[in-house]
Design a protein around this motif. Structure first.
Motif, PDB file in Angstrom:
ATOM      1  N   ALA A   1       0.791  -1.203  -0.057  1.00 23.54           N
ATOM      2  CA  ALA A   1      -0.122  -0.148  -0.026  1.00 23.54           C
ATOM      3  C   ALA A   1       0.745   1.150  -0.034  1.00 23.54           C
ATOM      4  N   TYR A   2       1.920   1.295   0.784  1.00 22.99           N
ATOM      5  CA  TYR A   2       2.937   2.404   0.631  1.00 22.99           C
ATOM      6  C   TYR A   2       3.412   2.655  -0.517  1.00 22.99           C
ATOM      7  N   GLY A   3       3.992   1.547  -1.232  1.00 24.78           N
ATOM      8  CA  GLY A   3       4.410   1.714  -2.465  1.00 24.78           C
ATOM      9  C   GLY A   3       3.593   2.296  -3.474  1.00 24.78           C
ATOM     10  N   ALA A   4       2.317   1.548  -3.686  1.00 29.91           N
ATOM     11  CA  ALA A   4       1.353   2.234  -4.445  1.00 29.91           C
ATOM     12  C   ALA A   4       1.109   3.663  -4.298  1.00 29.91           C
ATOM     13  N   TYR A   5       0.907   4.002  -2.838  1.00 29.64           N
ATOM     14  CA  TYR A   5       0.601   5.603  -2.505  1.00 29.64           C
ATOM     15  C   TYR A   5       1.893   6.430  -3.184  1.00 29.64           C
ATOM     16  N   MET A   6       2.881   6.067  -2.799  1.00 30.05           N
ATOM     17  CA  MET A   6       4.079   7.092  -3.163  1.00 30.05           C
ATOM     18  C   MET A   6       4.392   6.988  -4.596  1.00 30.05           C
ATOM     19  N   SER A   7       3.838   5.816  -5.497  1.00 29.28           N
ATOM     20  CA  SER A   7       4.135   6.046  -6.837  1.00 29.28           C
ATOM     21  C   SER A   7       2.995   6.925  -7.331  1.00 29.28           C
ATOM     22  N   LEU A   8       1.857   7.030  -6.758  1.00 27.26           N
ATOM     23  CA  LEU A   8       0.806   7.795  -7.381  1.00 27.26           C
ATOM     24  C   LEU A   8       1.056   9.204  -7.115  1.00 27.26           C
ATOM     25  N   ILE A   9       1.969   9.349  -5.989  1.00 26.46           N
ATOM     26  CA  ILE A   9       2.268  10.774  -5.636  1.00 26.46           C
ATOM     27  C   ILE A   9       3.149  11.368  -6.631  1.00 26.46           C
ATOM     28  N   TYR A  10       4.148  10.530  -7.253  1.00 26.13           N
ATOM     29  CA  TYR A  10       5.054  11.001  -8.041  1.00 26.13           C
ATOM     30  C   TYR A  10       4.528  11.055  -9.605  1.00 26.13           C
ATOM     31  N   ILE A  11       3.320  10.133  -9.986  1.00 25.58           N
ATOM     32  CA  ILE A  11       2.827  10.120 -11.096  1.00 25.58           C
ATOM     33  C   ILE A  11       1.809  11.509 -11.311  1.00 25.58           C
ATOM     34  N   SER A  12       1.292  12.060 -10.303  1.00 28.06           N
ATOM     35  CA  SER A  12       0.061  12.902 -10.375  1.00 28.06           C
ATOM     36  C   SER A  12       0.774  14.491 -10.883  1.00 28.06           C
ATOM     37  N   PRO A  13       1.729  14.747 -10.447  1.00 27.86           N
ATOM     38  CA  PRO A  13       2.197  16.021 -10.912  1.00 27.86           C
ATOM     39  C   PRO A  13       2.299  16.008 -12.634  1.00 27.86           C
ATOM     40  N   LEU A  14       2.217  15.001 -13.172  1.00 24.10           N
ATOM     41  CA  LEU A  14       2.276  14.881 -14.650  1.00 24.10           C
ATOM     42  C   LEU A  14       0.997  15.522 -15.116  1.00 24.10           C
ATOM     43  N   MET A  15      -0.159  15.302 -14.576  1.00 21.08           N
ATOM     44  CA  MET A  15      -1.577  15.634 -15.177  1.00 21.08           C
ATOM     45  C   MET A  15      -1.742  16.933 -14.473  1.00 21.08           C
ATOM     46  N   GLY A  16      -1.211  17.263 -13.333  1.00 23.38           N
ATOM     47  CA  GLY A  16      -1.615  18.497 -12.466  1.00 23.38           C
ATOM     48  C   GLY A  16      -0.691  19.751 -13.396  1.00 23.38           C
ATOM     49  N   GLY A  17       0.594  19.338 -13.780  1.00 25.65           N
ATOM     50  CA  GLY A  17       1.144  20.183 -14.500  1.00 25.65           C
ATOM     51  C   GLY A  17       0.523  20.484 -15.685  1.00 25.65           C
ATOM     52  N   TYR A  18       0.304  19.560 -16.436  1.00 23.42           N
ATOM     53  CA  TYR A  18      -0.505  19.586 -17.937  1.00 23.42           C
ATOM     54  C   TYR A  18      -1.784  20.773 -17.805  1.00 23.42           C
ATOM     55  N   LEU A  19      -2.624  20.419 -16.723  1.00 27.86           N
ATOM     56  CA  LEU A  19      -3.714  21.279 -16.598  1.00 27.86           C
ATOM     57  C   LEU A  19      -3.410  22.798 -16.340  1.00 27.86           C
TER      58      LEU A  19
ATOM     59  N   CYS B   1      -7.777   7.333  -7.824  1.00 23.40           N
ATOM     60  CA  CYS B   1      -6.822   7.227  -7.046  1.00 23.40           C
ATOM     61  C   CYS B   1      -7.176   6.237  -5.765  1.00 23.40           C
ATOM     62  N   TRP B   2      -8.439   6.363  -5.234  1.00 23.00           N
ATOM     63  CA  TRP B   2      -8.957   5.503  -4.431  1.00 23.00           C
ATOM     64  C   TRP B   2      -8.794   4.229  -4.551  1.00 23.00           C
ATOM     65  N   PHE B   3      -9.393   3.677  -5.887  1.00 28.53           N
ATOM     66  CA  PHE B   3      -9.340   2.503  -6.362  1.00 28.53           C
ATOM     67  C   PHE B   3      -7.825   1.967  -6.549  1.00 28.53           C
ATOM     68  N   LEU B   4      -6.864   2.714  -7.064  1.00 26.79           N
ATOM     69  CA  LEU B   4      -5.615   2.574  -7.511  1.00 26.79           C
ATOM     70  C   LEU B   4      -4.737   1.795  -6.336  1.00 26.79           C
ATOM     71  N   ILE B   5      -5.160   2.873  -5.159  1.00 24.17           N
ATOM     72  CA  ILE B   5      -4.122   2.417  -4.078  1.00 24.17           C
ATOM     73  C   ILE B   5      -4.500   1.259  -3.528  1.00 24.17           C
TER      74      ILE B   5
ATOM     75  N   TYR C   1      16.455   3.839  -1.433  1.00 26.05           N
ATOM     76  CA  TYR C   1      16.634   4.862  -0.934  1.00 26.05           C
ATOM     77  C   TYR C   1      15.333   5.058   0.031  1.00 26.05           C
ATOM     78  N   GLU C   2      14.044   4.846  -0.643  1.00 22.39           N
ATOM     79  CA  GLU C   2      12.855   4.913   0.113  1.00 22.39           C
ATOM     80  C   GLU C   2      12.414   3.938   0.896  1.00 22.39           C
ATOM     81  N   GLN C   3      13.254   2.997   1.500  1.00 30.85           N
ATOM     82  CA  GLN C   3      12.883   2.140   2.640  1.00 30.85           C
ATOM     83  C   GLN C   3      12.580   3.136   3.886  1.00 30.85           C
ATOM     84  N   THR C   4      13.041   4.251   3.800  1.00 30.38           N
ATOM     85  CA  THR C   4      12.876   5.254   4.983  1.00 30.38           C
ATOM     86  C   THR C   4      11.529   5.351   5.508  1.00 30.38           C
ATOM     87  N   GLY C   5      10.477   5.378   4.655  1.00 35.24           N
ATOM     88  CA  GLY C   5       9.111   5.421   5.437  1.00 35.24           C
ATOM     89  C   GLY C   5       8.588   4.100   5.306  1.00 35.24           C
ATOM     90  N   SER C   6       9.028   2.966   5.043  1.00 37.47           N
ATOM     91  CA  SER C   6       8.714   1.772   5.298  1.00 37.47           C
ATOM     92  C   SER C   6       9.237   0.721   6.057  1.00 37.47           C
TER      93      SER C   6
END
Length: 528
Positions: free
Chosen positions: A61-79, A246-250, A304-309
């Motif tokens: 769940a942690y990995g899915a959440y953090m992945s989506l956090i880094y993907i989301s700026p692609l769409m947000g930046g475009y809009l 996002c709720w579904f994908l997490i 590196y991102e083992q920090t949060g998990s």
């Protein structure tokens, strides 16, 4: 309009020689990172201690959440670029993030029911959507405060970067302590207060932006679509609907993994098509060098991102956390990395300058290899210092691990985007920046998979099992790092650094290596 805005910003009132709007953005980004890292410090503990997830399921769940956090700026930046403008995007994103943290804070007191878990996923999905708008647009606004040739741009981003790490330092300290000592809703609530403070400050001090970040076409944005709703509100409402996705994908980490795998394969094919189908030798070599760096990127972040998990759980269960007689909550140690960056960032930057003056500075690919070696060394230091089975690991070795990892980050992260901007033709530079963050998202997903492996076959981690995994990934990381450093001279030659000055600001052929091939003569549309 953009030119006049930049000139106005560059000639207005300043603080410490910079436009006052820079410090507004410093403030907003500091509070956004406070809320993000404060919540992240609690996330793995909330899943395992409140909802009683196994270590393996929590890591997924942690990995899915953090992945989506880094993907989301692609769409947000475009809009933001196409419709809203950066100012409206930052405001909208900040409000949505604050709502997400409020949802998490309210849910913190709910029993571990199916409804409570669904509300928790909704809070995370809301934070993901808001981050997509705020994260990319805040960074873009910094650049809009300065004329293109202004020498203050690089120092401005350094100041902005300091705001990120100030927030990342204090967030886990405050939210982590409140969450693990006073109750989950106190920690998540503190994260929401931080983001609300950032939003209020941004609205209150809007004039400091001096007109920067406004919509590219205000009239079009205000037009009603179908005679019912303005295009601006259509963007807002459709973006809120993405929360459901996002709720579904997490909750479906396997789907996120397949999405990242397919996207990564398409990206590799696209880069190869650009390199061999549309570019001459210099451009082709640079794109291949960029592809090499993009491949290394997720390997580093996955470790590196083992920090949060997994590292957070190891610190909580198997480390002596007593400092001056006080048992420090494990979540608070997630501030150590950001604090190290504040301390050592200027030192490493000065070291590179000192080495460059003497012709000794490592190349970009060599720095990537050094980063991998350092992150691997951090794990091996922890393994070596953990002592006999059944004993608690001295806290010193947690600090040494984070020191190695931070030095590795400083070797890779600051130079990564800079390398993309140098290697990619200007006509695709925005896309290459997006691909860089996609690679980071892949690394975040890999981090979840690695953390899940520390949980063992039954999903419950043991001290020796975790250390065995850390030992293996430590040696593998050092081995890959050494291999990267060994081929770094060849990759450096592909970068053609001696010809960077040949590229004009528009990336026109033939300077960027993109020229009309013989079989494309007479087709100027291929010049992009």
């Amino acid at each position: 309009m953009a030119t006049s805005t930049s000139i106005a910003a560059g000639t207005g009132k300043t603080w410490l020689g910079h436009p006052r709007g820079l410090f507004l953005l410093f403030f907003v980004e500091m509070w956004e990172r406070f809320s993000f890292y404060g919540m992240r410090a609690l996330l793995i503990f909330y899943l395992t201690q409140h909802f009683l997830f196994s270590d393996r399921d929590a890591a997924y769940a942690y990995g899915a959440y953090m992945s989506l956090i880094y993907i989301s700026p692609l769409m947000g930046g475009y809009l933001a670029d196409r419709y809203l403008g950066q100012r409206k995007a930052v405001l909208f994103g900040g409000v949505v993030i604050a709502i997400g943290h409020i949802i998490l804070g309210l849910e913190g007191g709910v029993a571990s029911s199916g409804m409570g878990l669904g509300l928790f996923w909704l809070g995370l999905a809301t934070v993901i959507t808001g981050t997509g708008f705020l994260k990319s647009s805040a960074s873009a606004l910094v650049g809009q405060l300065y004329p293109r040739a202004d020498m203050r741009r690089d120092p401005a981003y350094t100041i902005f970067y300091m705001g990120i790490n100030v927030g990342a330092t204090i967030g886990p300290l405050i939210c982590g302590y409140l969450g693990q000592r006073w109750g989950w809703h106190w920690g998540f609530g503190a994260a929401s207060v931080g983001m609300i403070a950032g939003v209020i400050g941004f609205v209150w001090c809007k004039p400091l932006l001096q007109g920067g970040g406004e919509p590219p076409d205000p009239a079009r944005l205000a037009q009603r679509v179908g005679g019912l709703i303005s295009r601006e509100w259509l963007v807002y409402l459709s973006s809120l609907l993405s929360i459901l996705l996002c709720w579904f994908l997490i909750q479906q980490h396997a789907i996120v993994g397949w999405m990242l795998a397919v996207s990564s394969a398409l990206v590799v094919l696209y880069i190869l098509w650009e390199a061999f189908g549309r570019m001459e030798r210099v451009g082709r070599d640079r794109m291949l060098a960029a592809l090499f760096l993009l491949v290394v990127n997720p390997i580093f972040w996955g470790l590196y991102e083992q920090t949060g998990s997994s590292l957070a759980l190891f610190t909580d269960r198997y480390t002596d956390r007593t400092i001056l007689g006080f048992n420090v909550p494990a979540s608070m140690f997630q501030s150590v990395n950001a604090a190290y960056i504040l301390l050592f960032g200027p030192v490493i930057a000065g070291l590179w300058i000192w080495l460059a003056k003497r012709g000794w500075e490592p190349s970009t690919p060599a720095k990537f290899g050094l980063a991998l070696a350092l992150v691997g060394a951090g794990f091996l230091v922890l393994v070596a210092g953990s002592g006999a089975p059944g004993t608690l690991t001295p806290l010193l070795f947690i600090f040494l691990l984070y020191l190695c990892h931070t030095l590795g980050e400083l070797c890779l992260s600051p130079v990564g985007l800079s390398a993309m901007s140098k290697l990619a033709p200007s006509r695709v530079i925005g896309l290459m920046m997006g691909i860089w963050f996609l690679a980071m998202a892949l690394g975040e997903y890999a981090a979840g998979m690695i953390a899940a492996a520390t949980g063992g076959e039954e999903g419950a981690a043991s001290r020796e099992g975790v250390l065995a995994v850390y030992g293996r990934i430590g040696w593998w990381s050092i081995g890959i790092g050494v291999a990267v450093m060994a081929i770094a001279p060849w990759v450096k030659r592909l970068m053609h650094l001696d010809r960077l000055d040949d590229v004009d600001v528009f990336g026109n052929a033939p300077a960027d290596g993109y020229a009309v091939r013989d079989d494309m003569a007479g087709k100027p549309d291929r010049l992009g």
